[in-house]
Design an enzyme around this catalytic site. Structure first.
Site, mmCIF file in Angstrom:
data_model
loop_
_atom_site.group_PDB
_atom_site.id
_atom_site.type_symbol
_atom_site.label_atom_id
_atom_site.label_comp_id
_atom_site.label_asym_id
_atom_site.label_seq_id
_atom_site.Cartn_x
_atom_site.Cartn_y
_atom_site.Cartn_z
ATOM 1 N N LYS A 168 37.900 49.619 78.881
ATOM 2 C CA LYS A 168 39.297 49.202 79.055
ATOM 3 C C LYS A 168 40.032 50.322 79.779
ATOM 4 O O LYS A 168 40.070 51.452 79.293
ATOM 5 C CB LYS A 168 39.927 48.943 77.679
ATOM 6 C CG LYS A 168 41.352 48.398 77.731
ATOM 7 C CD LYS A 168 41.797 47.988 76.339
ATOM 8 C CE LYS A 168 43.249 47.518 76.320
ATOM 9 N NZ LYS A 168 43.697 47.167 74.963
ATOM 10 N N GLY A 171 45.099 48.174 86.743
ATOM 11 C CA GLY A 171 43.781 48.123 86.118
ATOM 12 C C GLY A 171 43.462 49.348 85.265
ATOM 13 O O GLY A 171 42.353 49.494 84.763
ATOM 14 N N ASP A 217 45.998 34.796 74.054
ATOM 15 C CA ASP A 217 44.950 35.573 74.741
ATOM 16 C C ASP A 217 44.566 36.809 73.926
ATOM 17 O O ASP A 217 43.586 37.474 74.249
ATOM 18 C CB ASP A 217 45.407 35.984 76.144
ATOM 19 C CG ASP A 217 46.720 36.728 76.134
ATOM 20 O OD1 ASP A 217 47.720 36.174 75.627
ATOM 21 O OD2 ASP A 217 46.762 37.876 76.611
ATOM 22 N N ASN A 218 45.333 37.100 72.894
ATOM 23 C CA ASN A 218 44.997 38.227 72.025
ATOM 24 C C ASN A 218 44.484 37.742 70.672
ATOM 25 O O ASN A 218 44.567 38.459 69.680
ATOM 26 C CB ASN A 218 46.217 39.132 71.839
ATOM 27 C CG ASN A 218 46.645 39.794 73.144
ATOM 28 O OD1 ASN A 218 45.838 39.922 74.065
ATOM 29 N ND2 ASN A 218 47.885 40.194 73.230
HETATM 30 P P1 AMP Z 1 47.699 42.536 77.059
HETATM 31 O O1 AMP Z 1 49.054 43.110 77.056
HETATM 32 O O2 AMP Z 1 46.625 43.548 76.823
HETATM 33 O O3 AMP Z 1 47.533 41.367 76.158
HETATM 34 O O4 AMP Z 1 47.460 42.025 78.541
HETATM 35 C C1 AMP Z 1 47.997 40.843 79.078
HETATM 36 C C2 AMP Z 1 47.441 40.615 80.459
HETATM 37 O O5 AMP Z 1 47.906 41.619 81.361
HETATM 38 C C3 AMP Z 1 45.928 40.633 80.541
HETATM 39 O O6 AMP Z 1 45.527 39.706 81.513
HETATM 40 C C4 AMP Z 1 45.652 42.047 81.006
HETATM 41 O O7 AMP Z 1 44.412 42.161 81.652
HETATM 42 C C5 AMP Z 1 46.796 42.278 81.970
HETATM 43 N N1 AMP Z 1 47.119 43.711 82.111
HETATM 44 C C6 AMP Z 1 47.712 44.518 81.206
HETATM 45 N N2 AMP Z 1 47.831 45.761 81.681
HETATM 46 C C7 AMP Z 1 47.291 45.779 82.909
HETATM 47 C C8 AMP Z 1 47.107 46.779 83.931
HETATM 48 N N3 AMP Z 1 47.499 48.040 83.744
HETATM 49 N N4 AMP Z 1 46.522 46.392 85.073
HETATM 50 C C9 AMP Z 1 46.116 45.124 85.261
HETATM 51 N N5 AMP Z 1 46.261 44.143 84.375
HETATM 52 C C10 AMP Z 1 46.840 44.457 83.199
HETATM 53 MG MG MG Z 2 45.404 41.124 75.791
#
Ligand code: AMP
Ligand code: MG
Length: 493
Positions: free
Chosen positions: A109, A122, A248-249
């Site tokens: 990650k 990313g 998604d979480n």
């Molecule tokens: P999360 O906040 O981890 O639930 O992420 C929600 C979405 O945003 C997911 O599709 C992640 O892959 C994307 N995402 C979060 N942070 C980044 C980042 N720094 N770069 C690219 N995608 C991100």
């Molecule tokens: Mg997530």
């Protein structure tokens, strides 16, 4: 070669993922490798800690057998649907079979952009990497189903957030990273064929008993509902607030996943919310059960075409399954909270408001909220009331004492009917001494950004053994002082 990969997800149709290698970083360094977890994965700890291992965990080298990919998924975020999310800053390296016979996903990650990154870089900042490492491993030690942390690496490169800050990569491990949002990915595209492939894959991997049934997808739905009910009740027992319960979480394996602005609460508040972006308290403490139910409804919707050939019949089956959540969750919640005050749970059915034991729990929680008492310390000190017959430590946790004195009297009277030794043992198992408190995590992160990981290692060690007294680490039991309180947490992505 640190891992023996066998990649079942990469054998699924191409619509499930996008093949992508991690992006190299210039000057990675190892922060921590999780020895116990490495052993479970059958990985050679020495190899992981070697320069070659660091290269793999930093994404600089792809080890033999790895087929790196970004998983596709959709999801409801704060109630709004996004048809395209996916691994935007994570890459699945592959799967290994652990020494326990379980298949595990190994994922980096923060390893660089993928087809799903949208405007993101990313990458991950170091702070969230340390936070997820600490909290996910603490959850594992507390006995909560969760993704695990195998390693934390500093990339040696900065990422742009509020300013330029150090970047990091976490190696995470899960029984699988398939989410409710993975099902939504195919449902949103009307791709029933791949939806069925996914459902069969999840059954094979997590719920093989469903294969014996004449209604395997109903068994899948029931099983996911049940695991989610138990999981969220377990969070509640510990005062854990996930903070971003988007679909998604939500892992279909029933593991806690995606530690963002999560936190354990200090003083008890019935809908305590830490996340700086959760303005309405949608994902606050007390809403977690109802939100899990809502998320499961989104899961059930995706399964409708598989539940019956007739859509109305499919919806009826889904509703029937979902209706069972509330009772299941309540029962689990009551069982766990009664155990926290030393009471076994004898009844099979959820009792209504007249159950005096549940009343005792609810009265205590009300007093804790009114008296701004520390959630973890109250329950832990309650057993001391039985052990030493002294109320002092409990009373000191409340702003006002008159009501809690009366509550303790009622509770003592009830406990007199119980086997005291068994009650204390039950309370010790149900009430941790050590939780990853926010102010400790912040302290670790601050030191980490200055390149000092001593406090990080120390906190990780303390949290390995959360239910037993650790005299030399007693300072870690303490609630934050007024100026140590952390009022909000951030995603930090
Ligand atoms: P999360 O906040 O981890 O639930 O992420 C929600 C979405 O945003 C997911 O599709 C992640 O892959 C994307 N995402 C979060 N942070 C980044 C980042 N720094 N770069 C690219 N995608 C991100
Ligand atoms: Mg997530």
């Amino acid at each position: 070669m640190p891992f023996q990969f066998d990649n079942s997800y990469a054998r699924l149709p191409s619509e499930f993922y996008s093949l992508v290698a991690p992006t190299s970083v210039t000057e990675p360094s190892m922060i921590r490798v999780n020895r116990e977890l490495a052993e479970l994965l059958g990985a050679d700890v020495g190899a992981l800690q070697s320069p070659a291992g660091l290269s793999v965990l930093a994404g600089n080298q792809i080890c033999a057998g790895s087929i790196p990919l970004a998983m596709a998924y959709a999801g409801h975020q704060f109630g709004g649907f996004s048809p395209q999310l996916g691994d935007g800053r994570a890459v699945l390296l592959g799967e290994v079979i652990g020494t326990d016979g379980v298949r595990y996903d190994i994922q980096l990650k923060g390893s660089g952009p993928t087809q799903f990154s949208r405007r993101g870089d990313g990458r991950s900042a170091l702070g969230p990497v340390l936070r997820e490492y600490i909290v996910s491993e603490a959850m594992a030690a507390l006995g909560v189903p969760t993704t695990r942390a195998l390693a934390a690496v500093a990339t040696g490169e900065d990422v742009l957030r509020e300013g330029m800050i150090a970047g990091g990569i976490l190696t995470r491990v899960a029984q699988s990273f398939v989410r409710v949002g993975t099902f939504q990915w195919f449902a949103a595209r009307g791709d029933v064929e791949n939806l069925k492939v996914l459902a069969d894959y999840v059954i094979e991997r997590h719920y093989p008993e469903a294969k014996e049934s004449e209604t395997p997808y109903r068994v899948l739905l029931d099983s996911v509902i049940e695991r989610q009910a138990v999981l969220v009740a377990h969070w509640m027992q510990l005062g854990f607030i996930h903070g971003v319960m988007n679909t998604d979480n939500t892992a279909v394996s029933g593991e806690t996943i995606d530690y963002g602005p999560c936190a354990f609460m200090d003083t008890y508040e019935s809908n305590k919310t830490f996340s700086s972006i959760d303005h309405q308290g949608r994902y606050g403490f007390g809403n977690q059960g109802p939100i899990a139910h809502w998320n499961l409804a989104r899961f059930a919707e995706t399964l409708v075409p598989l539940l019956a050939s007739d859509a109305d019949r499919g919806v009826a089956i889904a509703e029937e399954a979902l209706d069972r959540f509330v009772g299941m969750y309540e029962r689990e919640l009551q069982r766990r909270f009664k155990a926290k005050i030393g009471l076994g749970f004898e009844a099979d059915e959820v009792n209504t408001a007249e159950d005096p034991d549940w009343e005792l729990v609810r009265d205590l929680l009300t007093l804790m909220e009114d008296g701004k008492a520390d959630f973890t310390l109250v329950f832990r000190h309650l057993s001391k009331v039985l052990e030493s017959n002294s109320d002092e430590k409990v009373l000191a946790l409340f702003d006002c004492t008159k009501e809690i004195v009366a509550w303790l009297q009622a509770w003592r009277a009830r406990m007199a009917e119980m086997d005291g030794g068994a009650a204390v043992a039950l309370m010790h198992r149900s009430n941790p001494i050590f939780i990853p408190r926010n102010h400790r995590i912040e302290e670790v992160i601050e030191a980490g950004y200055s390149g000092d990981f001593e406090l990080f290692h120390q906190l990780c060690e303390v949290l390995q053994d959360p239910f037993d007294e650790q005299p030399k680490n007693a300072a870690y039991e303490a609630a934050p002082t007024d100026d140590e309180i952390v009022p909000a947490t951030f995603c930090g992505t």
